[in-house]
Design an enzyme around this catalytic site. Sequence first.
Site, mmCIF file in Angstrom:
data_model
loop_
_atom_site.group_PDB
_atom_site.id
_atom_site.type_symbol
_atom_site.label_atom_id
_atom_site.label_comp_id
_atom_site.label_asym_id
_atom_site.label_seq_id
_atom_site.Cartn_x
_atom_site.Cartn_y
_atom_site.Cartn_z
ATOM 1 N N ASP A 1 -2.072 -10.183 -2.771
ATOM 2 C CA ASP A 1 -3.003 -9.940 -1.111
ATOM 3 C C ASP A 1 -4.156 -9.924 -1.780
ATOM 4 O O ASP A 1 -5.092 -9.401 -2.482
ATOM 5 C CB ASP A 1 -2.330 -8.726 -0.662
ATOM 6 N N HIS B 1 0.769 -1.171 -0.114
ATOM 7 C CA HIS B 1 -0.218 -0.031 -0.177
ATOM 8 C C HIS B 1 0.678 1.194 -0.118
ATOM 9 O O HIS B 1 0.481 2.313 -0.226
ATOM 10 C CB HIS B 1 -0.851 0.268 1.445
ATOM 11 N N HIS C 1 -5.955 -7.331 -0.313
ATOM 12 C CA HIS C 1 -5.972 -5.609 -0.828
ATOM 13 C C HIS C 1 -5.905 -5.501 -1.743
ATOM 14 O O HIS C 1 -5.096 -5.454 -2.720
ATOM 15 C CB HIS C 1 -6.088 -5.284 0.670
ATOM 16 N N ASP D 1 -4.472 -13.096 3.158
ATOM 17 C CA ASP D 1 -5.570 -12.427 4.034
ATOM 18 C C ASP D 1 -6.634 -12.946 3.174
ATOM 19 O O ASP D 1 -7.946 -11.964 3.348
ATOM 20 C CB ASP D 1 -5.834 -10.708 4.452
HETATM 21 ZN ZN LIG Z 1 -4.222 -7.047 2.431
#
Ligand SMILES: [Zn+2]
Length: 348
Positions: free
Chosen positions: A202, A166, A204, A291
Amino acid sequence: MIIFHNPQHHLHDGRQEMFRGRLVPCHENPSRLDYVLNELQRRPVGPLRQPGEPDLAPLHRVHSAPYLDFLARAWDDWVALNPANAELDILPSIWPVRGFRHEAPSTNFTARLGRFSFDSGSPITAGTWTAALAGARCAIDAALAVSGPAPESRAAMALTRPPGHHAGPDFFGGYCFINNAAVAAQTLRDAGARRVAVLDIDYHHGNGTQTIFYERGDVLTVSVHGDPRTEYPFYLGYADETGEGEGRGCNLNLPLPTGSDFATWRAALQQGLDAIARFGAEALVVSLGVDTFEGDPISQFKLASADYLQVGATLAGAGLPTVFVMEGGYAVAEVGINVVNVLQGFAG
Ligand SMILES: [Zn+2]
């Protein structure tokens, strides 16, 4: 598979994050990596090493100098404001959104903090910079281990936290400070790979990685993730973001609905790998978040532990020098099992 693990990761140990309206204990905590290391002791996949002191030039090619300077000094600046701050984490609370001047010359610490961040879930602590920098060293060493005419290994891993995907050229957020996957990709480029792909699996969207490479034609970024219409980081990760300038066509987002199962997810993964093959990548970086696991406390896909063996085998099928970089996957014991399953599946 050579595993470069971060011996200083535990120095980043935030007290609390802002989550759904409350300050709660950090989801991104040292136990995550301990689970993986414990599982690697039980089921070794290759030598475990600490990083050396590699040239940090790739780090400086993917992050701006003012940002790195801010991170390096942030804790000292914070404590200089008030010695009592040493007992508190740094959490941003104001950001220059549309209409504000992003380059405003304010010297106020809170203002600078907002300029270099995008959320309040990512505390800076006394050891954050040290831990993050050691993680960048893991990423560089892992990339070097698979590079050159006579690489030491076909695959390597940067087993580190805080995670990185991120973090953008000049901002932190989403528990991420230095974008280790981008550092690895840049290292592979600098070591001679003409084209590199970053595959982010991931849960996200890897917004930071996308932003870092968005206008570059030498690095393809692919991300399979929860649909940002409902999932963090919300403001990036849509299918119509395909790159700009020289990077046009070099960004592929594959958002999937909340609750997607392994069959749906695996089809998207294959779509991403097909794009990587068409791109002609000579090396691969995998942003490995687990995740996507059905038991993850903050995510909504339905992968089971056994599925991660197939994930690893599918990634090996790309036939590329591969660097795994640890991203998300939160504090449940299966984090270790799932990461090691990917690595074992890859090894075959
Ligand atoms: Zn994540």
